[in-house]
Design an enzyme around this catalytic site. Sequence first.
Site, mmCIF file in Angstrom:
data_model
loop_
_atom_site.group_PDB
_atom_site.id
_atom_site.type_symbol
_atom_site.label_atom_id
_atom_site.label_comp_id
_atom_site.label_asym_id
_atom_site.label_seq_id
_atom_site.Cartn_x
_atom_site.Cartn_y
_atom_site.Cartn_z
ATOM 1 N N VAL A 126 0.875 -0.695 -0.162
ATOM 2 C CA VAL A 126 -0.565 0.061 -0.141
ATOM 3 C C VAL A 126 1.323 1.508 0.603
ATOM 4 O O VAL A 126 1.639 1.871 0.597
ATOM 5 C CB VAL A 126 -0.893 -0.133 1.221
ATOM 6 C CG1 VAL A 126 -1.974 1.501 1.105
ATOM 7 C CG2 VAL A 126 -1.595 -1.478 0.904
ATOM 8 N N PRO A 127 1.547 1.898 -1.471
ATOM 9 C CA PRO A 127 2.440 2.902 -1.349
ATOM 10 C C PRO A 127 2.475 4.057 -0.991
ATOM 11 O O PRO A 127 2.124 5.081 -1.213
ATOM 12 C CB PRO A 127 2.716 2.359 -2.819
ATOM 13 C CG PRO A 127 0.929 2.359 -4.105
ATOM 14 C CD PRO A 127 0.225 2.221 -2.578
ATOM 15 N N CYS A 128 2.520 4.425 0.345
ATOM 16 C CA CYS A 128 2.109 5.645 1.131
ATOM 17 C C CYS A 128 3.436 6.328 0.560
ATOM 18 O O CYS A 128 3.354 7.518 0.967
ATOM 19 C CB CYS A 128 1.984 5.294 2.350
ATOM 20 S SG CYS A 128 2.874 4.325 3.886
ATOM 21 N N HIS A 129 4.782 5.426 0.195
ATOM 22 C CA HIS A 129 5.964 5.887 0.365
ATOM 23 C C HIS A 129 6.136 7.236 -1.000
ATOM 24 O O HIS A 129 6.178 8.175 -1.703
ATOM 25 C CB HIS A 129 6.629 5.105 -0.005
ATOM 26 C CG HIS A 129 6.711 4.169 -1.981
ATOM 27 N ND1 HIS A 129 6.350 2.900 -1.479
ATOM 28 C CD2 HIS A 129 7.140 4.593 -2.525
ATOM 29 C CE1 HIS A 129 6.120 2.029 -2.343
ATOM 30 N NE2 HIS A 129 6.351 2.835 -3.457
ATOM 31 N N ARG A 130 4.822 6.840 -2.161
ATOM 32 C CA ARG A 130 4.391 7.416 -3.199
ATOM 33 C C ARG A 130 3.450 8.450 -3.012
ATOM 34 O O ARG A 130 3.390 9.850 -3.912
ATOM 35 C CB ARG A 130 3.541 6.895 -3.923
ATOM 36 C CG ARG A 130 4.543 5.326 -4.573
ATOM 37 C CD ARG A 130 3.724 4.644 -5.996
ATOM 38 N NE ARG A 130 3.799 3.228 -5.964
ATOM 39 C CZ ARG A 130 3.639 2.259 -6.470
ATOM 40 N NH1 ARG A 130 2.261 2.737 -6.667
ATOM 41 N NH2 ARG A 130 3.661 1.209 -6.789
#
Length: 159
Positions: A126-130
């Site tokens: 779940v790409p919160c780094h984006r």
Amino acid sequence: MSELDRLHFCTMESPVGPLRIEEDGMGITAVTYLDAGERVGIAPRGALQKQAVKELEQYFKGTRKEFDLPLSMKGTEFQLDDWTALMQIPYGETCSYQDIAIAIGKPNACRAVGMANHVNPISIIVPCHRVIGKNGRPAGYGGGLEKQAYLLELEKNNK
């Protein structure tokens, strides 16, 4: 049966440090960065953990751009909306906290989006780094800005 046999998690080494992968038999519940002193080297048990390790390894090699893992996300309605919106950010692209707030129909909830991202239990998948700051730079990533920058660079180079 030992205590470890009853646990529903495994660990793996990654370019951003050791990761803990948790599951509940139905889906992945967490991918978190291990703290110093936590036990490393717990091998995956069962098909779900093995699939998670395989897909994460492929991601870090740059050969996987989307995950096919079943997820078991638990959170408030707002958090679930936020995390669902995060999964819509394409590989190799970024957006701002405000972009996510608008996407979930709460345009004034930028800070709440930041808090929901901060408690996202399924890092990387779940790409919160984006999600980055308005200035276009990494900001506020719970795993640390150096890890966020690494993940963004990895995706940029393999897009």
